[in-house]
Design an enzyme around this catalytic site. Structure first.
Site, mmCIF file in Angstrom:
data_model
loop_
_atom_site.group_PDB
_atom_site.id
_atom_site.type_symbol
_atom_site.label_atom_id
_atom_site.label_comp_id
_atom_site.label_asym_id
_atom_site.label_seq_id
_atom_site.Cartn_x
_atom_site.Cartn_y
_atom_site.Cartn_z
ATOM 1 N N GLY A 85 0.822 -1.206 0.000
ATOM 2 C CA GLY A 85 0.000 0.000 0.000
ATOM 3 C C GLY A 85 0.849 1.245 0.000
ATOM 4 N N ASP A 234 -11.939 3.410 9.655
ATOM 5 C CA ASP A 234 -11.678 3.027 8.262
ATOM 6 C C ASP A 234 -12.218 1.626 7.987
ATOM 7 O OD1 ASP A 234 -10.809 3.458 5.676
ATOM 8 O OD2 ASP A 234 -8.748 2.812 6.068
#
Length: 413
Positions: A85, A234
């Site tokens: 990521g 999240d």
């Protein structure tokens, strides 16, 4: 609205992007990583040395070091890269002593924003005194700097490196090391071989039993986190992993880089008397839902209306969970603009654009959501009403995590 296939968002404004892609490391890189987390014995340490013998590790580099040491066998062997990521890389590894598979996440702590994300994940997972089967388990966290590393412990005031890391996050400027001295945090966690919720759901035929089980597991995980004063911030299918070690799929809420530990809340105070358990639930939820947050963060398709405005509580997690459950039940997907992957997520169509539900409700609070979307949907009235309540514009109209857990128990029966 539209279901699975090709709808693409009009824009992607996620505060945090996560792209999981499998890759093969070259041999030299793999050899370097394989030396991670080796035991180290040291002698004649002075007071200025942050290192404790029992909690010390080494990341051996070519050429060795001037420090006298006895290096044991590697504690973990890296097998392959499984995800990458914006802020780090995740590897599949094996613990040499037990043979158990683990996930090793490597986060570079060079920029203050990277340090903040890494510390937030560490603080959230390290603050959990008990385990929960639906929350990913942190085995250990190691701070690596200049070839040497030290095991992280929550609130370790004896470690200068830990305190400098905290100072970097608070001040927003580098205080830990120079650019030529890379600093990393390594998280060793349980390995989830089933991928994420997107991959699991979309690679299989619809199964009402699995859907009900996942609803129960997700609400149990969020109730556990809120009981421990943690707001995830999240929640999305990318951050929900699947373990199949037991033979049946078990969900694991993961990726706590944007989470917030609401310190100072007494949510776990013991209660007594006939209604002790009910009072306990009321007390612990009322506390965390009175803690206001102001950082607008998350992933846009799962953000509650109030998050877009930057003034919200833990009820934002309930909204995100509603989006996830709705998308899972009806297999609603969109194509992510960056990764080009098909992802689970519910949205509102405006002309040719698809818009996050939270953003659409912020623009038009009186908008009525069409739940379920499909005419032939098998969604029960109980589940329909539950989703409507979870996705209420006003956070006060949403159930808290413990009320939600009880209602999911009812509607899945």
């Amino acid at each position: 609205m539209e279901t699975a296939g090709g709808p693409r968002p009009r824009r992607t404004r996620s505060v945090r992007a996560c792209c999981r892609q499998t890759a093969t490391q070259d041999k030299s890189t793999k050899r370097e990583i394989t030396n991670v987390l080796k035991s180290l014995s040291m002698g004649n340490t002075d007071e200025d040395d942050d290192t404790e013998i029992d909690d010390t590790y080494v990341f051996q580099k070519n050429g060795g070091s001037s420090i006298e040491r006895r290096v044991m066998s590697p504690r973990y062997n890296i097998l392959r890269e499984v995800g990458r990521g914006s802020y780090g890389v995740v590897y599949e590894a094996v613990a040499r002593r037990s043979g158990a598979k683990v996930a090793v996440k490597k986060l570079r702590c060079d920029a203050p924003e990277n340090v903040e994300l890494a510390l937030q994940e560490f603080w959230a997972l390290a603050s959990l005194e008990k385990r929960h089967q639906n929350v990913v388990q942190l085995e250990e966290c190691v701070l690596q700097r200049n070839g040497l590393a030290q095991k992280m412990s929550h609130g370790n005031k004896r470690s200068r490196q830990y305190l400098r890391l905290v100072e970097t996050s608070l001040k927003g400027e580098r205080v830990l090391s120079h650019p030529e001295e890379p600093c990393y945090l390594w998280f060793v966690m349980e390995f989830c071989e089933g991928g994420d919720l997107n991959q699991f759901i979309l690679s299989r035929r619809p199964d009402p039993g699995t859907n009900s089980s996942f609803m129960l597991q997700l609400t149990s995980a969020v109730a556990f986190l809120h009981d421990n004063n943690i707001v995830h911030r999240d929640l999305k299918p990318d951050n929900i992993l699947i373990s199949e070690k037991s033979g049946t799929p078990v969900l694991k809420v993961a990726d706590f880089g944007l989470s917030k530990v609401c310190a100072g809340l007494g949510g776990s105070a013991a209660c007594s008397g006939k209604d002790g358990e009910d009072n306990h639930n009321k007390n612990r939820t009322s506390n965390i839902n009175k803690y206001w947050l102001s950082s607008a963060c998350g992933s846009d398709f799962f953000m509650a209306p109030e998050v877009w405005e930057g003034h919200y509580t833990a009820k934002a997690d309930i909204f995100a969970l509603g989006i996830i459950i709705w998308a899972m039940l009806e297999r609603i997907t969109f194509i992510d603009a960056e990764s080009k992957r098909e992802l689970l997520g519910t949205y509102v169509r405006q002309g040719e654009d698809i818009v996050p539900v939270g953003e659409a409700l912020l623009e038009n609070p009186k908008m009525v959501l069409h739940i379920p979307q499909r005419r032939r949907s098998s969604m029960s009235e109980g589940v329909k009403q539950l989703l409507m309540d979870m996705l209420a514009v006003n956070p006060q109209d949403r159930p808290d995590a413990f009320q939600l857990q009880a209602r999911v128990d009812q509607v899945t029966c």
